[in-house]
Design a protein around this motif. Structure first.
Motif, PDB file in Angstrom:
ATOM      1  N   GLY A 246      30.311  28.783  22.502  1.00  0.00           N
ATOM      2  CA  GLY A 246      29.307  28.957  21.710  1.00  0.00           C
ATOM      3  C   GLY A 246      29.260  27.999  20.542  1.00  0.00           C
ATOM      4  O   GLY A 246      28.362  27.910  19.835  1.00  0.00           O
ATOM      5  N   LEU A 247      30.522  27.327  20.122  1.00  0.00           N
ATOM      6  CA  LEU A 247      30.644  26.782  19.031  1.00  0.00           C
ATOM      7  C   LEU A 247      30.518  25.027  19.446  1.00  0.00           C
ATOM      8  O   LEU A 247      30.163  24.254  18.551  1.00  0.00           O
ATOM      9  CB  LEU A 247      32.264  26.821  18.647  1.00  0.00           C
ATOM     10  CG  LEU A 247      32.440  28.312  18.275  1.00  0.00           C
ATOM     11  CD1 LEU A 247      33.941  28.487  17.950  1.00  0.00           C
ATOM     12  CD2 LEU A 247      31.721  28.792  17.152  1.00  0.00           C
ATOM     13  N   ALA A 248      30.719  24.539  20.603  1.00  0.00           N
ATOM     14  CA  ALA A 248      30.777  23.051  20.895  1.00  0.00           C
ATOM     15  C   ALA A 248      29.376  22.760  20.987  1.00  0.00           C
ATOM     16  O   ALA A 248      28.593  23.428  21.352  1.00  0.00           O
ATOM     17  CB  ALA A 248      31.727  22.918  22.294  1.00  0.00           C
ATOM     18  N   ALA A 249      29.160  21.392  20.691  1.00  0.00           N
ATOM     19  CA  ALA A 249      27.820  20.936  20.837  1.00  0.00           C
ATOM     20  C   ALA A 249      27.255  21.062  22.197  1.00  0.00           C
ATOM     21  O   ALA A 249      25.956  21.228  22.376  1.00  0.00           O
ATOM     22  CB  ALA A 249      27.929  19.395  20.453  1.00  0.00           C
ATOM     23  N   CYS A 250      28.175  20.730  23.270  1.00  0.00           N
ATOM     24  CA  CYS A 250      27.615  20.907  24.567  1.00  0.00           C
ATOM     25  C   CYS A 250      27.020  22.198  24.795  1.00  0.00           C
ATOM     26  O   CYS A 250      26.189  22.314  25.664  1.00  0.00           O
ATOM     27  CB  CYS A 250      28.682  20.729  25.525  1.00  0.00           C
ATOM     28  SG  CYS A 250      29.955  21.662  25.372  1.00  0.00           S
ATOM     29  N   TYR A 251      27.286  23.227  24.212  1.00  0.00           N
ATOM     30  CA  TYR A 251      26.779  24.671  24.135  1.00  0.00           C
ATOM     31  C   TYR A 251      25.251  24.743  23.909  1.00  0.00           C
ATOM     32  O   TYR A 251      24.310  24.937  24.619  1.00  0.00           O
ATOM     33  CB  TYR A 251      27.551  25.621  23.386  1.00  0.00           C
ATOM     34  CG  TYR A 251      26.905  27.118  23.687  1.00  0.00           C
ATOM     35  CD1 TYR A 251      27.298  27.767  24.688  1.00  0.00           C
ATOM     36  CD2 TYR A 251      25.716  27.670  23.054  1.00  0.00           C
ATOM     37  CE1 TYR A 251      26.832  29.118  24.898  1.00  0.00           C
ATOM     38  CE2 TYR A 251      25.595  28.961  23.329  1.00  0.00           C
ATOM     39  CZ  TYR A 251      25.929  29.676  24.348  1.00  0.00           C
ATOM     40  OH  TYR A 251      25.553  31.160  24.620  1.00  0.00           O
TER      41      TYR A 251
ATOM     42  N   HIS B 227      24.483  23.299  33.099  1.00  0.00           N
ATOM     43  CA  HIS B 227      24.766  23.899  32.063  1.00  0.00           C
ATOM     44  C   HIS B 227      25.989  23.966  31.415  1.00  0.00           C
ATOM     45  O   HIS B 227      26.490  24.642  30.438  1.00  0.00           O
ATOM     46  CB  HIS B 227      24.402  25.585  32.305  1.00  0.00           C
ATOM     47  CG  HIS B 227      22.949  25.622  32.890  1.00  0.00           C
ATOM     48  ND1 HIS B 227      21.937  25.119  32.293  1.00  0.00           N
ATOM     49  CD2 HIS B 227      22.523  26.428  33.851  1.00  0.00           C
ATOM     50  CE1 HIS B 227      20.958  25.464  32.957  1.00  0.00           C
ATOM     51  NE2 HIS B 227      21.232  26.164  33.778  1.00  0.00           N
ATOM     52  N   THR B 228      26.847  22.793  31.695  1.00  0.00           N
ATOM     53  CA  THR B 228      28.156  22.549  31.043  1.00  0.00           C
ATOM     54  C   THR B 228      27.926  20.918  31.036  1.00  0.00           C
ATOM     55  O   THR B 228      27.356  20.217  31.850  1.00  0.00           O
ATOM     56  CB  THR B 228      29.171  23.092  31.643  1.00  0.00           C
ATOM     57  OG1 THR B 228      30.459  22.611  30.901  1.00  0.00           O
ATOM     58  CG2 THR B 228      29.412  22.820  32.877  1.00  0.00           C
ATOM     59  N   ASP B 229      28.900  20.293  30.185  1.00  0.00           N
ATOM     60  CA  ASP B 229      29.000  18.945  30.119  1.00  0.00           C
ATOM     61  C   ASP B 229      30.113  18.330  31.026  1.00  0.00           C
ATOM     62  O   ASP B 229      30.399  17.241  31.043  1.00  0.00           O
ATOM     63  CB  ASP B 229      29.313  18.363  28.800  1.00  0.00           C
ATOM     64  CG  ASP B 229      30.704  19.005  28.289  1.00  0.00           C
ATOM     65  OD1 ASP B 229      31.234  19.741  28.721  1.00  0.00           O
ATOM     66  OD2 ASP B 229      30.905  18.583  27.337  1.00  0.00           O
ATOM     67  N   HIS B 230      30.632  19.078  32.096  1.00  0.00           N
ATOM     68  CA  HIS B 230      31.632  18.864  32.995  1.00  0.00           C
ATOM     69  C   HIS B 230      30.982  19.146  34.496  1.00  0.00           C
ATOM     70  O   HIS B 230      30.815  20.601  34.701  1.00  0.00           O
ATOM     71  CB  HIS B 230      32.983  19.244  32.774  1.00  0.00           C
ATOM     72  CG  HIS B 230      33.707  18.763  31.455  1.00  0.00           C
ATOM     73  ND1 HIS B 230      33.497  19.100  30.697  1.00  0.00           N
ATOM     74  CD2 HIS B 230      34.564  17.806  31.432  1.00  0.00           C
ATOM     75  CE1 HIS B 230      34.005  18.527  29.473  1.00  0.00           C
ATOM     76  NE2 HIS B 230      34.815  17.549  30.309  1.00  0.00           N
ATOM     77  N   ASN B 231      31.053  18.388  35.558  1.00  0.00           N
ATOM     78  CA  ASN B 231      30.709  19.123  36.890  1.00  0.00           C
ATOM     79  C   ASN B 231      31.958  19.615  37.451  1.00  0.00           C
ATOM     80  O   ASN B 231      33.035  19.215  36.873  1.00  0.00           O
ATOM     81  CB  ASN B 231      30.188  17.859  37.668  1.00  0.00           C
ATOM     82  CG  ASN B 231      28.891  17.343  37.523  1.00  0.00           C
ATOM     83  OD1 ASN B 231      28.003  17.961  37.300  1.00  0.00           O
ATOM     84  ND2 ASN B 231      28.839  15.910  37.745  1.00  0.00           N
ATOM     85  N   GLY B 232      31.858  20.583  38.300  1.00  0.00           N
ATOM     86  CA  GLY B 232      32.898  20.969  38.831  1.00  0.00           C
ATOM     87  C   GLY B 232      33.603  20.220  39.789  1.00  0.00           C
ATOM     88  O   GLY B 232      33.100  19.114  40.396  1.00  0.00           O
ATOM     89  N   TRP B 233      34.962  20.419  39.852  1.00  0.00           N
ATOM     90  CA  TRP B 233      35.919  19.467  40.806  1.00  0.00           C
ATOM     91  C   TRP B 233      36.447  20.145  41.766  1.00  0.00           C
ATOM     92  O   TRP B 233      37.360  21.076  41.669  1.00  0.00           O
ATOM     93  CB  TRP B 233      36.843  18.876  39.659  1.00  0.00           C
ATOM     94  CG  TRP B 233      37.807  17.747  40.442  1.00  0.00           C
ATOM     95  CD1 TRP B 233      38.938  17.912  40.244  1.00  0.00           C
ATOM     96  CD2 TRP B 233      37.341  16.755  41.187  1.00  0.00           C
ATOM     97  NE1 TRP B 233      39.835  16.736  40.940  1.00  0.00           N
ATOM     98  CE2 TRP B 233      38.646  16.005  41.708  1.00  0.00           C
ATOM     99  CE3 TRP B 233      36.033  16.161  41.732  1.00  0.00           C
ATOM    100  CZ2 TRP B 233      38.508  15.020  42.360  1.00  0.00           C
ATOM    101  CZ3 TRP B 233      36.218  14.955  42.604  1.00  0.00           C
ATOM    102  CH2 TRP B 233      37.440  14.453  42.978  1.00  0.00           C
TER     103      TRP B 233
END
Length: 328
Positions: free
Chosen positions: A97-102, A316-322
């Motif tokens: 909830g704090l990072a810009a990507c949120y 809904h996140t800045d990383h795809n699943g790996w």
């Protein structure tokens, strides 16, 4: 910091992140009594405190069948992941909830998306970064249970440490503890108990960064699974943390448990394949590596073969699943 180990009902000395670098080991007599650092009301929940009162404790919940730590009757050896194909899924959910990507992508929608990914892909191990505690316990653990009804399914959560007071957990915007986690499954017929190892890195980056931690679960006689989210403030410091985990903590854990099962480390390492330093500078001899082309990686001992991989799209996140399969 010393981790605390719970192994098939017996308390043993742990191996947390105050384990020294190979050139600077303290006297073993300096270790605290592990029985004094285990808290919590078993069998529903266990806590593991690498440094009682000075660093956040890890928590372990589940499994879905039979309590952790219950003495087991002798059994014949069963197949391990070295002979049974399985898969891993690494997710960075950007859910503090704090990072810009949120604000840019998430806004509370990523846990449902991650639950769907677990349901679709059916990984036996899920490693999680940038999560709040309830994301793991109430949001994602149930998806693992539904996937593997009748098997042993567990969750483990390790808060990162607050730089202002390292004895406290760093907090998500909603007040929950923030950190890293592991979800796992062990076939009921292969169950031999769980061991938890955890700690805070002695090497930390500068700036507003939270204090970075690591978490491992030994599914005894089946696999060792570890995760971490390394510092973003310095790639040189991320490399030191990475080496600490793979060259010190993981070998110590395997020696402590005494099982020859395969070991894997997955997470957002904040190191790239083409960086300086590069993630390959952290891969020890006798290990295999698969990266997502960015900062998420899986590193395993070479007693398994890494099969097909897949980037699983996450909106809904800045990383795809790996997603990485492991096969004989």
């Amino acid at each position: 910091m010393l981790g605390v180990l719970l192994l098939a009902g017996t308390l043993l000395p742990g191996c947390g992140s105050d384990r020294p670098d190979p050139a600077d080991r303290p006297d073993p007599a300096d270790r605290p009594d592990p029985a004094s650092t285990v808290t919590g009301p078993p069998p529903a929940l266990w806590t593991f405190c690498p440094e009682a009162g000075r660093s956040p404790c890890a928590e372990l919940g589940g499994p879905s069948v039979g309590p952790v730590g219950r003495p087991l009757e002798p059994r014949e050896p069963t197949a391990s992941p070295a002979t049974t194909p399985f898969a891993t899924l690494q997710l960075n959910l950007c859910n503090s909830g704090l990072a810009a990507c949120y604000a840019e992508r998430n806004n509370g929608r990523v846990v449902a998306e991650a639950s769907e990914a677990i349901t679709v892909l059916r990984p036996q191990i899920v490693t999680l970064n940038e999560v709040c505690r309830d994301d793991v316990v109430t949001g994602l653990y149930p998806a693992m249970v539904r996937n593997f009804l009748g098997d042993q399914v567990f969750w483990a959560f390790q808060p990162t440490a607050d730089r202002a007071d390292p004895s406290r957990a760093y907090r998500c915007l909603n007040g929950e503890a923030y950190g890293i986690a592991i979800l796992g499954r062990v076939r009921a017929a292969a169950w031999s108990g769980l061991s938890v190892f955890n700690g805070r890195f002695p090497q930390q980056g500068d700036g507003p960064d939270e204090l970075r931690v690591w978490l491992c679960v030994a599914a005894v006689d089946n696999y060792y699974a570890c995760t971490t989210h390394l510092t973003f403030s310095s790639t040189a410091m991320a490399l030191r943390q990475c080496r600490r985990l793979l060259e010190v903590e993981v070998p110590a854990m395997r020696a402590e448990v005494g099982s020859a099962a395969p070991a894997l480390v997955a997470g957002d390492l904040n190191l790239r394949d083409d960086g300086t330093p590069a993630v390959r500078d952290c891969v020890p001899a006798g290990h295999r590596h698969r990266g997502d082309g960015n900062v998420q990686h899986l590193i395993t001992t070479d007693d398994v073969t890494l099969g097909p991989t897949r980037r699983y799209p996450m909106r809904h996140t800045d990383h795809n699943g790996w997603y990485v399969t492991i096969r004989p």
